[in-house]
Design a protein around this motif. Sequence first.
Motif, PDB file in Angstrom:
ATOM      1  N   ARG A  74      12.464  13.294  -3.246  1.00  0.00           N
ATOM      2  CA  ARG A  74      11.639  13.821  -1.409  1.00  0.00           C
ATOM      3  C   ARG A  74      12.526  15.279  -1.086  1.00  0.00           C
ATOM      4  O   ARG A  74      13.085  15.375  -1.321  1.00  0.00           O
ATOM      5  N   GLY A 110       7.417  11.946  -4.711  1.00  0.00           N
ATOM      6  CA  GLY A 110       7.978  11.610  -3.539  1.00  0.00           C
ATOM      7  C   GLY A 110       7.138  13.185  -2.891  1.00  0.00           C
ATOM      8  O   GLY A 110       6.463  13.802  -3.404  1.00  0.00           O
ATOM      9  N   GLU A 158       3.313  11.012   1.447  1.00  0.00           N
ATOM     10  CA  GLU A 158       3.480  10.388   0.057  1.00  0.00           C
ATOM     11  C   GLU A 158       2.010   9.209   0.381  1.00  0.00           C
ATOM     12  O   GLU A 158       1.220   9.133  -0.657  1.00  0.00           O
TER      13      GLU A 158
END
Length: 588
Positions: free
Chosen positions: A68, A95, A148
């Motif tokens: 992320r 991510g 996502e």
Amino acid sequence: MKKIMTGNEAIARGAWEAGLHVAAAYPGTPSTEILENISTYPEIYCEWAPNEKVAVEVGAGAAFAGARAMSAMKHVGLNVAADPFFTLAYTGISGGYVINVADDPGMFSSQNEQDSRFYASHAKVPMLEPSDSQEAHDFIKKAFEISEKFDAPVLFRVSTRVCHSKSLVETGERTEIAVKPYSKNTPKYVMSPANAKQRKIVLEQRLKDLQAFSETTELNRTENNGSKIGVITSGISYQHAQEVFGGTVDYLKLGFTFPLPPELMLNFAAAHDEIYVIEENEPYLEGFAKQLGIDCVGREKLPFVGELTPEIIRRAFVPASEETGGYAVEAKAPPRPPVLCPGCTHRGFFYEIAKYKEKIITTADIGCYTLGSVPPLGVNDSVLCMGASISGGIGFRKALDKAGDSRKVFAVIGDSTFFHSGITGLIDAVVNKADIVVNILDNRITAMTGHQENPGTGRTLMGEPTHQVDLEALCLACGIKKENLRVIDPYNLKETAEAVKAGYEAKEPFVIITKRPCALIKEVMKERAKMKCAVDREKCVGCKLCLKAGCPALMVEDGKAKIDTAMCNGCEICAQICPKKAISREDL
Ligand code: SF4
Ligand code: SF4
């Protein structure tokens, strides 16, 4: 737990709770504190990148690898990062990836007032817009989920008032998200023309899916107060509209502002007799509403320039109202033109080049040295954008040559800005033989945005010591000849004057590096706290020559110079100027 937070703090907190792994940014008001706050969370790798393009690419690489990721920048930074930003819409991510962009309506600290929302529609990237700190916190978590879910980077658009205003935020705990295992995917991540063509199809399909999502997401909501007037709004403008109209109108409050929800907007409009569109900057929502055929009022009543305030909205939409509202303050603060700080390390340099004012063109850059434009120094001819002092200076040189104008071009840039986008200009000057003087005012910090580390400071955002890029070696590597390079102390006027003279007379690209840490760096302030200069009134003849340094600590009282001891840091620039030797150091 509830905490009072700025929007920037709330973004950082929300991103931490969302399990953020990697963050990169280049500082720029009003976005700077996002990364500064991220750096307080040890679970997140974070860095100041040399510029916004690099920051977005660091985030892209991390997101491709399954982490992320987040990047942050001010609105003009997105121009710098536009190249990877547009193509990221094609590749998608693995991510979640959120790109924060902070607009500055009113140009409190910017060279223009652009509206970043158009970047989302131009690049076809989903966009979220919070209106206060709680939404900044909540929406950023949503943004990672959306990223996502739709395999897309998300643009997170805020503006100065959201970034810097404080309000209560209900916080949560961090959810640890595992970095997804990376697996090679050439058609997705290698944007050769053949792959890009396929990804464009994916992008267009994703856009349709996002539009359907926009119709139903709770990020876009209606607030029904039983009114026949409906207000369509987003971001901070929603808070202003609430302050003005309260419960007297209905709202379509949009938090997911690209792609916009046509059905939702049309249904809202159909249920009301009048529609107001209230938004800052450009008529982004209004333009879309009008494309849908919605008869609405917005920009014709609201100014195109500056920040929107409740007072402006009230005057525009409720002109008969007796109530002024807002937080008007009776007392007016005296106007204070911006000036270089007392003890500024740029003052000596500007003082010396000002002596050549009629014989030089000065192209300046984004940073404190913009203030070289202000009298009595008043030397700058242009300030365009990050890095443009050098490249713009080359253009000046070539045009002046065509016109037979021999005025010398002095390009003035800071250390951080040079690393950001000045290096390429210096390479251009050398390779294309522009005999300009490049002046790198190295104050060992990114000063104007509040003292962030940069590649020359020797420390990372995470507080670790690191390699310090050597400006002198870098300039030599770019092709500047050793004899055309001077490294000087800008507190030493004699040394500065000699370097400026040498640059003025040079027939080849020439570099002057002024090296001294910013007077406002904590350690410097501590070290110089007792260093003061004072005027000997017996010796002073009131010629006012010292005032030409433009130091705010200097003034005239009863016809003689006087120094405000509280402001002075004993830099001795004025002392070196005084022909009567009336100023000297008298440390406390
Ligand atoms: S330059 Fe020296 S003599 Fe002239 S006003 Fe300043 S302190 Fe006085
Ligand atoms: S020494 Fe002179 S120029 Fe320097 S800060 Fe003090 S008053 Fe200003």
